[in-house]
Write a protein that holds these residues in place. Structure first.
Motif, PDB file in Angstrom:
ATOM      1  N   GLU A   1     -33.077  24.271  11.786  1.00 45.15           N
ATOM      2  CA  GLU A   1     -32.723  22.870  12.028  1.00 45.15           C
ATOM      3  C   GLU A   1     -33.765  22.138  12.863  1.00 45.15           C
ATOM      4  O   GLU A   1     -33.441  21.427  13.789  1.00 45.15           O
ATOM      5  CB  GLU A   1     -31.369  22.789  12.749  1.00 45.15           C
ATOM      6  N   LEU A   2     -35.003  22.388  12.545  1.00 48.10           N
ATOM      7  CA  LEU A   2     -36.062  21.648  13.218  1.00 48.10           C
ATOM      8  C   LEU A   2     -36.053  20.216  12.678  1.00 48.10           C
ATOM      9  O   LEU A   2     -35.815  20.002  11.492  1.00 48.10           O
ATOM     10  CB  LEU A   2     -37.395  22.330  12.908  1.00 48.10           C
ATOM     11  N   ILE A   3     -36.267  19.272  13.547  1.00 47.02           N
ATOM     12  CA  ILE A   3     -36.389  17.883  13.089  1.00 47.02           C
ATOM     13  C   ILE A   3     -37.826  17.451  13.359  1.00 47.02           C
ATOM     14  O   ILE A   3     -38.267  17.467  14.507  1.00 47.02           O
ATOM     15  CB  ILE A   3     -35.402  16.957  13.834  1.00 47.02           C
ATOM     16  N   THR A   4     -38.541  17.134  12.288  1.00 44.38           N
ATOM     17  CA  THR A   4     -39.937  16.747  12.497  1.00 44.38           C
ATOM     18  C   THR A   4     -40.150  15.252  12.295  1.00 44.38           C
ATOM     19  O   THR A   4     -41.157  14.717  12.732  1.00 44.38           O
ATOM     20  CB  THR A   4     -40.897  17.493  11.543  1.00 44.38           C
ATOM     21  N   SER A   5     -39.216  14.596  11.598  1.00 45.66           N
ATOM     22  CA  SER A   5     -39.417  13.152  11.433  1.00 45.66           C
ATOM     23  C   SER A   5     -38.113  12.382  11.515  1.00 45.66           C
ATOM     24  O   SER A   5     -37.070  12.843  11.044  1.00 45.66           O
ATOM     25  CB  SER A   5     -40.162  12.876  10.123  1.00 45.66           C
ATOM     26  N   VAL A   6     -38.186  11.259  12.210  1.00 48.34           N
ATOM     27  CA  VAL A   6     -37.033  10.379  12.386  1.00 48.34           C
ATOM     28  C   VAL A   6     -37.455   9.009  11.867  1.00 48.34           C
ATOM     29  O   VAL A   6     -38.458   8.453  12.324  1.00 48.34           O
ATOM     30  CB  VAL A   6     -36.647  10.272  13.884  1.00 48.34           C
ATOM     31  N   THR A   7     -36.725   8.477  10.880  1.00 44.58           N
ATOM     32  CA  THR A   7     -37.082   7.167  10.312  1.00 44.58           C
ATOM     33  C   THR A   7     -35.908   6.206  10.425  1.00 44.58           C
ATOM     34  O   THR A   7     -34.775   6.556  10.060  1.00 44.58           O
ATOM     35  CB  THR A   7     -37.490   7.331   8.836  1.00 44.58           C
ATOM     36  N   LEU A   8     -36.182   5.049  10.990  1.00 37.96           N
ATOM     37  CA  LEU A   8     -35.166   3.995  11.086  1.00 37.96           C
ATOM     38  C   LEU A   8     -35.437   2.968   9.999  1.00 37.96           C
ATOM     39  O   LEU A   8     -36.550   2.453   9.899  1.00 37.96           O
ATOM     40  CB  LEU A   8     -35.225   3.321  12.464  1.00 37.96           C
ATOM     41  N   LYS A   9     -34.422   2.712   9.169  1.00 40.98           N
ATOM     42  CA  LYS A   9     -34.599   1.752   8.065  1.00 40.98           C
ATOM     43  C   LYS A   9     -33.766   0.516   8.343  1.00 40.98           C
ATOM     44  O   LYS A   9     -32.532   0.584   8.399  1.00 40.98           O
ATOM     45  CB  LYS A   9     -34.158   2.380   6.740  1.00 40.98           C
ATOM     46  N   PHE A  10     -34.461  -0.593   8.564  1.00 39.98           N
ATOM     47  CA  PHE A  10     -33.779  -1.867   8.838  1.00 39.98           C
ATOM     48  C   PHE A  10     -33.799  -2.717   7.565  1.00 39.98           C
ATOM     49  O   PHE A  10     -34.863  -3.006   7.042  1.00 39.98           O
ATOM     50  CB  PHE A  10     -34.507  -2.632   9.946  1.00 39.98           C
ATOM     51  N   THR A  11     -32.625  -3.064   7.055  1.00 39.80           N
ATOM     52  CA  THR A  11     -32.553  -3.927   5.881  1.00 39.80           C
ATOM     53  C   THR A  11     -31.947  -5.263   6.298  1.00 39.80           C
ATOM     54  O   THR A  11     -30.823  -5.302   6.810  1.00 39.80           O
ATOM     55  CB  THR A  11     -31.685  -3.286   4.781  1.00 39.80           C
ATOM     56  N   GLU A  12     -32.719  -6.323   6.091  1.00 38.84           N
ATOM     57  CA  GLU A  12     -32.253  -7.649   6.508  1.00 38.84           C
ATOM     58  C   GLU A  12     -31.071  -8.058   5.659  1.00 38.84           C
ATOM     59  O   GLU A  12     -31.102  -7.908   4.438  1.00 38.84           O
ATOM     60  CB  GLU A  12     -33.410  -8.647   6.378  1.00 38.84           C
ATOM     61  N   GLU A  13     -30.015  -8.527   6.299  1.00 37.29           N
ATOM     62  CA  GLU A  13     -28.787  -8.859   5.580  1.00 37.29           C
ATOM     63  C   GLU A  13     -29.040  -9.966   4.569  1.00 37.29           C
ATOM     64  O   GLU A  13     -29.739 -10.927   4.856  1.00 37.29           O
ATOM     65  CB  GLU A  13     -27.696  -9.298   6.551  1.00 37.29           C
ATOM     66  N   GLY A  14     -28.462  -9.825   3.408  1.00 38.42           N
ATOM     67  CA  GLY A  14     -28.580 -10.822   2.361  1.00 38.42           C
ATOM     68  C   GLY A  14     -29.859 -10.695   1.558  1.00 38.42           C
ATOM     69  O   GLY A  14     -30.076 -11.441   0.609  1.00 38.42           O
ATOM     70  N   THR A  15     -30.730  -9.770   1.918  1.00 38.93           N
ATOM     71  CA  THR A  15     -31.975  -9.587   1.158  1.00 38.93           C
ATOM     72  C   THR A  15     -32.121  -8.116   0.820  1.00 38.93           C
ATOM     73  O   THR A  15     -31.283  -7.290   1.210  1.00 38.93           O
ATOM     74  CB  THR A  15     -33.212 -10.001   1.979  1.00 38.93           C
ATOM     75  N   ASN A  16     -33.158  -7.779   0.137  1.00 38.74           N
ATOM     76  CA  ASN A  16     -33.463  -6.375  -0.115  1.00 38.74           C
ATOM     77  C   ASN A  16     -34.681  -5.935   0.673  1.00 38.74           C
ATOM     78  O   ASN A  16     -35.290  -4.920   0.371  1.00 38.74           O
ATOM     79  CB  ASN A  16     -33.717  -6.146  -1.619  1.00 38.74           C
ATOM     80  N   ASN A  17     -35.027  -6.745   1.672  1.00 42.21           N
ATOM     81  CA  ASN A  17     -36.214  -6.421   2.478  1.00 42.21           C
ATOM     82  C   ASN A  17     -35.908  -5.284   3.447  1.00 42.21           C
ATOM     83  O   ASN A  17     -35.189  -5.485   4.415  1.00 42.21           O
ATOM     84  CB  ASN A  17     -36.655  -7.638   3.308  1.00 42.21           C
ATOM     85  N   THR A  18     -36.481  -4.122   3.192  1.00 42.85           N
ATOM     86  CA  THR A  18     -36.285  -2.983   4.095  1.00 42.85           C
ATOM     87  C   THR A  18     -37.600  -2.629   4.766  1.00 42.85           C
ATOM     88  O   THR A  18     -38.633  -2.518   4.102  1.00 42.85           O
ATOM     89  CB  THR A  18     -35.768  -1.759   3.300  1.00 42.85           C
ATOM     90  N   THR A  19     -37.552  -2.530   6.084  1.00 37.54           N
ATOM     91  CA  THR A  19     -38.740  -2.073   6.823  1.00 37.54           C
ATOM     92  C   THR A  19     -38.385  -0.762   7.507  1.00 37.54           C
ATOM     93  O   THR A  19     -37.309  -0.641   8.074  1.00 37.54           O
ATOM     94  CB  THR A  19     -39.168  -3.089   7.910  1.00 37.54           C
ATOM     95  N   SER A  20     -39.310   0.200   7.445  1.00 34.54           N
ATOM     96  CA  SER A  20     -39.054   1.522   8.034  1.00 34.54           C
ATOM     97  C   SER A  20     -39.997   1.778   9.198  1.00 34.54           C
ATOM     98  O   SER A  20     -41.171   1.411   9.150  1.00 34.54           O
ATOM     99  CB  SER A  20     -39.264   2.618   6.983  1.00 34.54           C
ATOM    100  N   PHE A  21     -39.457   2.397  10.236  1.00 35.65           N
ATOM    101  CA  PHE A  21     -40.263   2.773  11.398  1.00 35.65           C
ATOM    102  C   PHE A  21     -40.010   4.242  11.671  1.00 35.65           C
ATOM    103  O   PHE A  21     -38.855   4.675  11.709  1.00 35.65           O
ATOM    104  CB  PHE A  21     -39.882   1.920  12.604  1.00 35.65           C
ATOM    105  N   SER A  22     -41.102   4.990  11.880  1.00 28.71           N
ATOM    106  CA  SER A  22     -40.952   6.460  11.960  1.00 28.71           C
ATOM    107  C   SER A  22     -41.579   7.078  13.201  1.00 28.71           C
ATOM    108  O   SER A  22     -42.543   6.555  13.773  1.00 28.71           O
ATOM    109  CB  SER A  22     -41.613   7.124  10.749  1.00 28.71           C
ATOM    110  N   TYR A  23     -41.005   8.219  13.517  1.00 33.46           N
ATOM    111  CA  TYR A  23     -41.633   9.168  14.455  1.00 33.46           C
ATOM    112  C   TYR A  23     -41.891  10.417  13.630  1.00 33.46           C
ATOM    113  O   TYR A  23     -40.985  10.909  12.954  1.00 33.46           O
ATOM    114  CB  TYR A  23     -40.684   9.500  15.613  1.00 33.46           C
ATOM    115  N   LYS A  24     -43.134  10.918  13.634  1.00 32.88           N
ATOM    116  CA  LYS A  24     -43.451  12.110  12.841  1.00 32.88           C
ATOM    117  C   LYS A  24     -44.266  13.112  13.656  1.00 32.88           C
ATOM    118  O   LYS A  24     -45.284  12.764  14.237  1.00 32.88           O
ATOM    119  CB  LYS A  24     -44.247  11.711  11.584  1.00 32.88           C
ATOM    120  N   ASP A  25     -43.768  14.344  13.686  1.00 28.83           N
ATOM    121  CA  ASP A  25     -44.495  15.447  14.336  1.00 28.83           C
ATOM    122  C   ASP A  25     -44.329  16.647  13.413  1.00 28.83           C
ATOM    123  O   ASP A  25     -43.413  17.457  13.578  1.00 28.83           O
ATOM    124  CB  ASP A  25     -43.898  15.725  15.726  1.00 28.83           C
ATOM    125  N   ALA A  26     -45.205  16.726  12.421  1.00 30.95           N
ATOM    126  CA  ALA A  26     -45.013  17.634  11.285  1.00 30.95           C
ATOM    127  C   ALA A  26     -44.911  19.104  11.688  1.00 30.95           C
ATOM    128  O   ALA A  26     -44.210  19.882  11.049  1.00 30.95           O
ATOM    129  CB  ALA A  26     -46.147  17.461  10.282  1.00 30.95           C
TER     130      ALA A  26
END
Lengths: 773, 184
Positions: free
Chosen positions: B36-61
């Motif tokens: 259960e190692l976690i190497t990446s955490v991604t937050l996906k923000f989708t603006e309401e009423g649109t399909n615009n999704t922006t992702s922000f990540s932490y990655k430590d492979a």
């Protein structure tokens, strides 16, 4: 004061006696004979009860008491081997009284004199506990049993895991010799306790100071010798059962030993021993510590054969333990740790339970050993010991895998399997001119470690070879000792780096030496001085650690370029021993160059669990200096006071700073009242004691999340006695209370001091039933 | 007598030979396998009423240690907007990468995500999911921004086996990251 009164009374008595001489012309005389044989008994005592006058019978069994005043007297006649006889007399003039004594069935116990071979350097302080002192520690683990020695403390992970610390040094800097074989377990971890059942031993000894020449690498801080009793060659069946109960943790320990020879097979002896232990959650004065139970099952078998100069011994032991790790100590990040510290007590609360859940560790240790020795007619002696140890350690994390099918397998998250083969050949040469004795030895060790699970330390193969030579010269009051040793070690590590197997080779070699002198000024007073060197190659955890140590909330990183530590130890001691007063004062100065320790790094390291303080294994030069003082004084009849003081100062000379995790200074005082012997019970005693542990004030600044805990003072009481159930059966009973006033405290060398208090009051009852010869 | 001595020496030699069944630790190196190692955490923000999704990540492979984290994005959001926030956890040290989000969802009664903006005026988070015991989880939710500003968003995954009670206190951190948050 008492003495003056006594002398005064004596004077009055003398005066009155003198005044009466003129009228006191009565006498008693007679003959003392054996009732059965009618033969006169020579040397029997005839005395007047209540007065200080008595005479011995002469060669014809005659006695005569003169100058007695008229009056009533009780006369007693006694001699060893006969029942004493009393007679009342009314004296007016001369009187003749003959005694016929009845022979008494008195069997004096055989006195057995046994000598132990201890290979420890003679010029170094060797402290030993055995017999009833050792019995008092029964039921505790090895490190706890050793805490009575001055200069010996323990490094704890909660109340169930502890390892011995000698003069501030522990883990791989202390060597434990279990029945003549160097104990090889995963000793590098502070939560890895020595896998030894103390019930195997009838003697526990500690050599303080570097003993690298005799024992080789790792014996920088000292050596602990765990020694069983000599096998019962040609003796009848005997044994003992020990039962110990503790209120704290509601812990019970049961241990039994059975031993004997074999009829018709001369020179043979055997022993079987087993121990079971079960304990539940430990309680501090205010709350239970969740998941701190322990369960242990151990056994050992031994057999031996002796014929003239030849001796063969085989030994097998298995130690099996399951230990719960306090669940409140599980933290995922520094934030978790800081919030527990701020809270002042654990978040996880529980009641009492024997259940051991995750996190826990299951450890088994197996030792098989064969030893043979041969004494040659001319005084030479040859000894060969081979042993194989298998240390199997399984650690279970608090969290099971999230994937249900994997979780259902309930595999340990971490497994180490360490196999060690040791081989020691020692040649004791015949004494030269009766004054010079010495030994020459070679020891080899082959070891391999297999690990599985969360990456922590690599697999490795290790090979060691050591060659040593020691000589001892003894002459009127002087004992001189000198020795040298050469060690060679190769280590090959195997790791997976980016999915590729990477192996790395290391070679270490070292010379060590020892030089010592003992001077016996008189029977009571002696002095010792020893200079010794020792070394220790960096272990794999120091070379390769790379990750978060969750128990310590620290990111630890190894360094593959580390060089061996080298120690130069000077230790001196003075000892005075008389029946009423004994004292031993020891001082030591230990310089360790290239001392390996975890150095805090300025920048924290970022992980998915947040930023962790970053520590790197680094080398420095350190000095360990201290004083051990122990004294015992029988200041009044049956009453003895004992004091033990340990004082230690450690300094990092390269960085001009203190070192972390050094035990604080302490003083232990006990007062013991021993009741006079009685026909039914003996060795009855009552004692009360106090242990005062000072606060550790010598710590490097900003090296820890929490300042060292404050000083504490613990009281304890003990009482016990021994009954003779029959001629060959004895029952020993002991009751003790530790932390009598249920004081809340935390010890600096307990790794759980961040999370919870130490153990509260603990009452224990100890029974020992001994039977047979 | 001579005989017994001979026998004993032979026995001892035999024992010595049986002791030398050496094995090589190098033959048996297992691939390191951290559960259960976690190497990446991604937050996906989708603006309401649109399909615009922006992702922000932490990655430590390679997980803890080894190389430093390769990526630690700054979260950039617009003021006065409502976003749907979904989180994704991966273990990319394995091939194929294992999806820890699914496993957290499976054991949602043991897990709790905690989103803490600092200053708190930057963003308001509302949980959008609940576990079998009616406690929130945080795999999905709503994030509402207000005025422009800069601060941090602390993202924590609390692992609370058997102790989950709807508050962050019990358990320990599986994830604890301070993302830089810019609302502009």
């Amino acid at each position: 004061m008492n003495r003056i009164v006594f002398v005064f009374l004596l004077l009055i008595a003398a005066l009155t006696a003198h005044a009466q001489t003129s009228e006191c012309a009565c006498f008693v005389k007679g003959v003392v004979k054996d009732q059965h044989t009618g033969q006169p008994i020579i040397g029997a005592t005839v005395l007047i009860v209540g007065q200080n006058s008595g005479v011995f019978t002469d060669e014809y069994g005659r006695y005569e008491l003169r100058n007695l005043c008229p009056g009533a007297y009780t006369l007693e006649c006694r001699i060893i081997g006969y029942n004493p006889f009393r007679e009342k007399l009314d004296l007016t003039a001369g009187h003749e009284e003959n005694f016929n004594l009845l022979e008494q069935e008195v069997h004096l116990k055989d006195v057995e004199i046994t000598a132990h071979r201890t290979d420890a350097p003679s010029s170094q302080p060797l402290s030993t506990i055995s017999g009833s002192d050792l019995d008092r520690t029964r039921g505790q683990n090895l490190a706890e049993s050793l805490k009575g020695f001055t200069g010996v403390t323990s490094l704890q992970t909660g109340s169930s895991i502890s390892k011995p610390v000698i003069h501030g040094l522990h883990s791989n800097r202390i060597l434990i010799m279990n029945n003549g074989v160097r104990q090889e377990g995963q000793q590098w971890g502070s939560e890895h306790a020595p896998e030894i059942d103390p019930f195997i031993a009838t003697r526990l000894s500690v050599v303080k100071g570097a003993a690298g020449v005799r024992y080789g690498s790792d014996a920088i801080g000292g050596v602990i010798l765990v020694e069983p009793e000599e096998l019962p060659f040609d003796k009848s069946l005997s044994g003992e059962v020990n039962a110990v109960g503790f209120t704290n943790g509601r812990q019970g320990v049961l241990s039994g030993t059975l031993q004997g020879g074999i009829k018709g097979f001369k020179g043979f002896g055997w022993r079987a021993q087993g121990t079971m232990k079960r304990g539940g959650n430990i309680r501090t004065p205010d709350y239970f510590l969740d998941n701190t139970g322990i369960s242990e099952k151990n056994f050992s078998l031994a057999a031996g054969y002796r014929n003239k100069g030849l001796g063969i011994d085989v030994f097998y032991s298995r130690f099996d333990t399951k230990i719960g790790i306090f669940s409140g100590s599980h933290i995922g990040s520094v934030t978790d740790l800081l919030s527990v510290i701020e809270n002042g007590e654990p978040f996880v609360k529980s009641g009492f339970s024997y259940n051991i859940a995750r996190p826990n560790q299951n450890v088994s240790h197996e030792l098989i050993k064969a030893e043979t020795h041969y004494h040659f007619q001319n005084g030479n002696r040859f000894q060969w010991t081979i042993a194989r140890q298998l240390n199997d350690r399984n650690e279970f994390d608090l969290h099971r895998p999230r994937n249900d099918s994997i979780a259902a397998l309930n595999h340990p998250e971490l497994t180490f399997k360490l196999t060690t083969l040791t081989n020691d050949v020692i040649w004791d040469h015949k004494p030269i001119a009766g004054k010079l004795a010495g030994q020459l030895g070679i020891s080899t060790l082959y070891q391999y470690n297999l690990m599985d699970g969360r990456p922590l330390i690599p697999n490795f193969n290790q090979f060691n070879m050591g060659l040593f030579w020691m000589e001892r010269y003894v002459k009127s009051g002087w004992e001189l000792e000198a020795g040298m040793r050469y060690d060679y070690r190769t280590l090959t590590s195997f790791r997976i780096v980016n999915r590729e197997k990477v192996s790395q080779d290391f070679k270490f070699s070292n010379f060590s030496g020892t030089l010592g002198a003992t001077r016996n000024f008189s029977e009571k007073f002696s002095a010792r001085l020893n200079f010794g060197t020792a070394w220790r190659a960096p272990n794999v955890s120091e070379l390769f650690s790379d990750g978060v140590h969750h128990g310590a909330a620290a990111f630890e990183k190894g360094d593959a370029t580390l060089q061996p530590e080298k120690a130069l130890n000077t230790i001196a001691s003075l000892k005075y021993a008389s029946p009423k007063f004994t004292a031993e004062l020891g001082g030591y100065y230990n310089i360790i160059s290239d001392f390996i320790y975890l150095k805090p790094q300025p920048e924290p390291i970022l992980t998915v669990r947040g930023a962790f303080p970053y520590f790197k294994y680094t080398q420095t030069d350190a000095t360990f200096k201290g004083i051990d003082l122990s004294a015992s004084w029988e200041f009044a009849r049956y009453t003895t006071v004992t004091s033990k003081l340990s004082y230690l100062r450690v300094y990092d000379t390269r960085n001009d700073n203190y070192l972390v995790m050094i035990p604080s200074n302490r003083i232990d005082n006990q007062i013991k009242y021993e009741l006079p012997e009685d026909a039914k019970w003996h060795k009855a005693y009552f004692s009360i004691g106090n242990l005062f542990v000072a606060q550790q004030k010598r710590v490097p600044p900003a090296s820890d999340f929490l300042a060292p805990p404050s000083a504490y003072s613990l009281w304890n009481v003990q009482t016990g006695t021994t009954f003779d159930l029959s001629e060959k059966q004895q029952l020993e009973i002991g009751i003790s209370v530790q932390n009598l006033f249920n004081v809340s405290y935390r010890d600096y060398l307990n790794r759980f001091r961040y999370y919870a208090d130490d153990m509260g009051r603990n009452v224990s009852l100890r029974l020992k039933w001994k039977f047979g010869a | 007598m001579k005989m017994t001595r001979k026998i004993s020496w032979t026995l001892l030699l035999a024992a010595a030979v049986s002791f030398t069944q050496c094995k090589d630790a190098g033959d048996d190196v297992q691939i390191d396998d951290e559960n259960e190692l976690i190497t990446s955490v991604t937050l996906k923000f989708t603006e309401e009423g649109t399909n615009n999704t922006t992702s922000f990540s932490y990655k430590d492979a390679d997980g803890d240690g080894g190389n430093a984290p390769a990526r630690f994005d700054t979260i950039a959001l617009k003021p006065n907007k409502t976003y749907t926030l979904a989180i994704e956890l991966l273990d990319e040290s394995k091939t194929p990468a294992s999806n820890i989000t699914d496993e957290v969802a499976e054991e949602s009664d043991e897990h709790l995500f905690v989103y803490t903006p600092a200053p708190s005026t930057l963003l308001t988070y509302t949980y959008g999911d609940k576990d079998a015991n009616n406690y929130v989880i945080g795999l999905t939710g709503k994030a509402v921004t207000t005025v422009a500003g800069t601060g941090t968003l602390k993202v924590r995954l609390r692992h609370q086996p058997g102790t989950k009670n709807g508050t962050p206190s019990p358990g320990s951190d599986d994830v604890n990251l301070d993302f830089i948050l810019k609302v502009q």
